[in-house]
Design a protein around this motif. Structure first.
Motif, PDB file in Angstrom:
ATOM      1  N   LEU A 109      -0.686  85.605  -5.296  1.00 18.02           N
ATOM      2  CA  LEU A 109      -2.104  85.250  -5.157  1.00 18.02           C
ATOM      3  C   LEU A 109      -2.461  84.109  -6.100  1.00 18.02           C
ATOM      4  O   LEU A 109      -3.144  83.152  -5.696  1.00 18.02           O
ATOM      5  CB  LEU A 109      -2.984  86.469  -5.442  1.00 18.02           C
ATOM      6  N   ASP A 110      -1.987  84.176  -7.335  1.00 21.14           N
ATOM      7  CA  ASP A 110      -2.260  83.101  -8.293  1.00 21.14           C
ATOM      8  C   ASP A 110      -1.645  81.783  -7.822  1.00 21.14           C
ATOM      9  O   ASP A 110      -2.276  80.724  -7.933  1.00 21.14           O
ATOM     10  CB  ASP A 110      -1.711  83.470  -9.676  1.00 21.14           C
ATOM     11  N   ALA A 111      -0.421  81.839  -7.297  1.00 23.65           N
ATOM     12  CA  ALA A 111       0.230  80.620  -6.789  1.00 23.65           C
ATOM     13  C   ALA A 111      -0.543  80.058  -5.604  1.00 23.65           C
ATOM     14  O   ALA A 111      -0.752  78.840  -5.507  1.00 23.65           O
ATOM     15  CB  ALA A 111       1.674  80.927  -6.391  1.00 23.65           C
ATOM     16  N   SER A 112      -1.000  80.938  -4.726  1.00 24.47           N
ATOM     17  CA  SER A 112      -1.781  80.487  -3.566  1.00 24.47           C
ATOM     18  C   SER A 112      -3.097  79.847  -4.007  1.00 24.47           C
ATOM     19  O   SER A 112      -3.515  78.822  -3.464  1.00 24.47           O
ATOM     20  CB  SER A 112      -2.074  81.660  -2.629  1.00 24.47           C
ATOM     21  N   ALA A 113      -3.748  80.451  -4.994  1.00 26.10           N
ATOM     22  CA  ALA A 113      -5.006  79.890  -5.497  1.00 26.10           C
ATOM     23  C   ALA A 113      -4.769  78.512  -6.105  1.00 26.10           C
ATOM     24  O   ALA A 113      -5.587  77.591  -5.934  1.00 26.10           O
ATOM     25  CB  ALA A 113      -5.622  80.833  -6.531  1.00 26.10           C
ATOM     26  N   THR A 114      -3.656  78.343  -6.784  1.00 29.79           N
ATOM     27  CA  THR A 114      -3.323  77.035  -7.372  1.00 29.79           C
ATOM     28  C   THR A 114      -3.117  75.994  -6.277  1.00 29.79           C
ATOM     29  O   THR A 114      -3.614  74.861  -6.374  1.00 29.79           O
ATOM     30  CB  THR A 114      -2.063  77.155  -8.254  1.00 29.79           C
ATOM     31  N   VAL A 115      -2.384  76.379  -5.213  1.00 30.83           N
ATOM     32  CA  VAL A 115      -2.139  75.447  -4.096  1.00 30.83           C
ATOM     33  C   VAL A 115      -3.452  75.107  -3.407  1.00 30.83           C
ATOM     34  O   VAL A 115      -3.721  73.935  -3.091  1.00 30.83           O
ATOM     35  CB  VAL A 115      -1.127  76.054  -3.106  1.00 30.83           C
ATOM     36  N   HIS A 120      -7.724  71.310  -2.217  1.00 28.94           N
ATOM     37  CA  HIS A 120      -9.155  71.007  -2.253  1.00 28.94           C
ATOM     38  C   HIS A 120      -9.392  69.708  -3.032  1.00 28.94           C
ATOM     39  O   HIS A 120     -10.178  68.853  -2.599  1.00 28.94           O
ATOM     40  CB  HIS A 120      -9.925  72.162  -2.891  1.00 28.94           C
ATOM     41  N   HIS A 121      -8.718  69.560  -4.138  1.00 31.16           N
ATOM     42  CA  HIS A 121      -8.853  68.339  -4.944  1.00 31.16           C
ATOM     43  C   HIS A 121      -8.378  67.123  -4.147  1.00 31.16           C
ATOM     44  O   HIS A 121      -9.048  66.068  -4.130  1.00 31.16           O
ATOM     45  CB  HIS A 121      -8.044  68.475  -6.236  1.00 31.16           C
ATOM     46  N   ASP A 122      -7.216  67.254  -3.489  1.00 29.10           N
ATOM     47  CA  ASP A 122      -6.703  66.146  -2.675  1.00 29.10           C
ATOM     48  C   ASP A 122      -7.667  65.810  -1.535  1.00 29.10           C
ATOM     49  O   ASP A 122      -7.907  64.629  -1.238  1.00 29.10           O
ATOM     50  CB  ASP A 122      -5.327  66.496  -2.085  1.00 29.10           C
TER      51      ASP A 122
END
Length: 154
Positions: A109-115, A120-122
């Motif tokens: 979940l943490d990895a998915s949130a980071t991706v 979103h930033h991109d």
């Protein structure tokens, strides 16, 4: 009285009836079927289960020696306590497995949130870049207007 009964009486300093009651109480307690106590494997429960006084039980040396030997072999646990401890052991193992799985899922979940945050930033950066180049025209709206020049290549 027979010689065996007299030997027990002299050895244990208790009557044959008392010895019989103590042995029956011991068997009930070890079988997990107490009739007068909570079933814990204690000397207090032994004399109460037998319906004799503690002093009388203390004179039954061979019965107490057998009691000590048998309780040492069972870690002084009743069959119900053994079942409870086995169930607790299984539940603790299951809890460890669930905690391990939860930790793995939390990592995913943490990895998915980071991706998602990076995407979103991109996406926001691309929108800003496109906003600087001019108006964006949706092709569907442009084609729906029916203008033929939109369909011709330049």
């Amino acid at each position: 009285m027979t010689s065996t009964t007299m030997d027990q009486t002299v050895t244990d300093n208790v009557s044959a009836a008392t010895a019989k009651a103590l042995r029956a109480a011991m068997e009930r307690l070890f079988a997990g079927r107490p009739s007068r106590t909570d079933g814990r494997l204690t000397k207090e429960n032994l004399y109460r289960e037998a319906g004799v006084s503690r002093a009388t039980m203390n004179r039954a040396h061979s019965i107490l020696a057998e009691w000590d030997r048998r309780t040492a072999a069972t870690d002084a646990r009743t069959p119900g306590e053994v079942r409870r401890d086995d169930e607790l052991k299984e539940l603790r193992a299951e809890l460890r497995a669930i905690k391990r799985q939860r930790t793995q899922l939390q990592g995913r979940l943490d990895a998915s949130a980071t991706v998602i945050a990076a995407l979103h930033h991109d996406n926001a950066a691309l929108r800003d870049q496109l906003a600087g180049q001019g108006a964006i025209v949706a092709l569907d709206e442009h084609r729906a207007s029916g203008r033929p020049e939109a369909a011709r290549p330049r």
